[in-house]
Design an enzyme around this catalytic site. Structure first.
Site, short mmCIF file in Angstrom:
data_model
loop_
_atom_site.label_atom_id
_atom_site.label_comp_id
_atom_site.label_asym_id
_atom_site.label_seq_id
_atom_site.Cartn_x
_atom_site.Cartn_y
_atom_site.Cartn_z
N CYS A 1 -2.73 9.53 4.50
CA CYS A 1 -3.79 8.68 3.98
C CYS A 1 -4.58 8.01 5.11
O CYS A 1 -5.72 7.59 4.91
CB CYS A 1 -3.22 7.62 3.04
SG CYS A 1 -1.94 6.57 3.79
N SER B 1 1.90 -5.64 -5.84
CA SER B 1 3.03 -5.68 -6.77
C SER B 1 3.79 -4.36 -6.77
O SER B 1 5.02 -4.33 -6.86
CB SER B 1 2.54 -6.00 -8.18
OG SER B 1 1.95 -7.28 -8.24
N GLY C 1 1.78 -9.36 -12.03
CA GLY C 1 0.70 -8.58 -11.45
C GLY C 1 1.10 -7.11 -11.40
O GLY C 1 2.29 -6.77 -11.37
N SER D 1 0.46 3.84 14.29
CA SER D 1 0.29 3.60 12.86
C SER D 1 -0.38 2.26 12.58
O SER D 1 -0.41 1.38 13.44
CB SER D 1 1.66 3.62 12.16
OG SER D 1 2.27 4.89 12.29
#
Length: 462
Positions: free
Chosen positions: A49, A193, A188, A108
């Site tokens: 990602c 969450s 949430g 990272s």
């Protein structure tokens, strides 16, 4: 030949550009197509990602750069002009260094995260399966994966949480010891969450309840972690059985007030309630922290934990940087042997052939020999061969340090007539990758001195 890294990651490229370069289910075809591009001899693609990076071995630097850019442009149908200025490009020594840093989590978004190691390993195994790797990338990726495993085992790079959701869970462990049998309520259903629920389940929580103003979102998150969902209107009564509440709703006012919880705490009869508010603006009335048996922490409290742990990770990262410098020296030494190994193999193969032919001749002419006598003769013949090979092989190992190693290896092959014993499937590799070992050795000494000074400072402060 040269090694190149060409790609886009979170440090060089905004997300609106990165999202255009995500491989989906077409990785097999992409790897094969990249490998078949002109000038490309080996290829591995790492796609996460936060990064899309092409690791290639090319016969020339300029053509390697050109055709990897062309591949990205054509595969994703994006003009080069739209992304070229965002590209990260590393060559030879710096390409290897980048791979080592990526694998160890030093490049990272979250320093020291361990998920990237699995992604690097998966990318390498996929490329091996499709036979797009060769001598250089096989060695490089194995070295990177081994180093990353050692870095995780020998340092504290991933022992301390540096995300707020992870810190919240770790704080709960400090208070309760463990989460076994504890009732956890997550308020949430957004990304924070979701991360919190993930950390909770990995730490032994098996009873998660999710609340959200949108019931469908609460149901979806709860089902992912084998939990239950409840309507938001049941929040107050749910606190009667809740041990831990972690909240991140995005509401613009308090969803939990001190006056409501005060009445609940009387019914709980001294059972502690652990509250973590990681929302901005806050979800929980700060006045709750003044109630007996209520332990309230907000995002600022957690940021202090995160910052402290980040400092520990930075110290571990310095140790890993030292390991990387040492690995680069080792890589340089391995490069030096690339041209020598096939010649050494051919020399041993020729010696073995001579030994076997001679032994067969002896057995035919001396057919009265017992098996024990044959064994003794084989042993002594092997000893003679090994002694004869010792000096030539020692000389071969020193060839890479000569001014013209290629000419010397060619001359060596002619002297011993090794042509017919050379393995055609293992051609001699001529690599232009250079590792500045003198500079790396200097960096090693400097980093060791810096780490040593910090340790002495810690001892003195104690």
């Amino acid at each position: 030949m040269h090694i190149l890294v060409v790609g886009l990651n979170h440090k060089t490229t905004p997300v609106e550009i990165r999202e255009k370069f995500q491989f989906q289910s077409d990785m097999d075809q992409a790897l094969t197509t990249l490998r078949q591009s002109k000038s490309i001899l080996e290829s591995v693609i790492i796609s996460t990602c936060n990064r899309t990076e092409l690791y290639v071995v090319a016969d020339q630097l300029h053509t390697g750069r050109y055709y990897t850019k062309m591949f990205l442009s054509e595969w994703f149908e994006v003009p080069k002009e739209e992304f070229s200025h965002h590209l990260l490009i590393r060559e030879d020594e710096h390409a290897i260094e980048h791979l080592l840093r990526v694998s160890c989590g030093l490049d990272s978004m979250i320093l020291g995260e361990t998920q990237i190691l699995g992604q690097v390993r998966e990318a390498f195994l996929k490329a091996q399966e499709l036979e797009t790797t060769g001598t250089i990338l096989n060695y490089s990726f194995r070295q990177a994966i081994t180093l990353a495993k050692r870095a995780q085992a020998e340092t504290e790079i991933n022992d301390n949480p540096v995300s707020v959701s992870y810190a919240a869970v770790e704080l709960g462990k400090q208070i309760f010891g463990d989460f076994k049998g504890k009732q956890v309520l997550v308020m949430g259903a957004g990304k924070m969450s979701e991360l919190t629920a993930k950390h909770l389940t990995s730490n032994g929580v098996d009873q998660i309840t999710v609340m959200n103003r949108t019931k469908e979102k609460a149901d979806a998150l709860a089902s992912r972690f084998a939990g239950a969902s409840r309507p938001f209107e049941q929040l107050t009564e749910s606190l009667l059985e809740t041990d831990v509440l972690i909240s991140s709703t995005g509401a613009d006012q308090y969803v939990l007030n001190a006056s409501d919880v005060k009445q609940i705490m009387k019914k709980r009869k001294g059972r502690p309630l652990f509250l973590v508010d990681i929302a901005v603006p806050r979800d929980i009335d700060p006045g709750l922290g003044e109630l007996d048996d209520v332990y309230l922490y907000d995002i600022d409290d957690l940021q202090g934990i995160v910052q402290s742990n980040l400092e520990v990770r930075k110290e571990a990262a310095e140790q890993i940087e030292l390991m990387i410098e040492e690995e680069l020296v080792i890589f340089g030494e391995w490069l030096d042997t690339l041209g020598v190994v096939p010649v050494m193999t051919a020399l041993r193969a020729k010696a073995k052939t001579i030994q076997e032919v001679t032994m067969e001749s002896l057995e035919r002419k001396l057919d009265h020999l017992s098996e024990r006598e044959k064994k003794v003769i084989r042993k002594h013949m092997k000893s003679i061969i090994n002694q004869m090979l010792r000096d030539p092989i020692t000389a071969l190992k020193e060839v890479p340090n000569e001014n013209d190693p290629d000419a010397l290896l060619e001359y060596f092959s002619k002297v011993f007539k090794l042509e017919e014993h050379m393995d055609e499937e293992e051609p001699r590799i001529t690599s232009n990758i250079k590792i500045n070992r003198q500079e790396r050795q200097y960096n090693i000494a400097r980093r060791k001195a810096a780490i040593g000074s910090k340790k002495k400072a810690v001892v003195r402060s104690c």
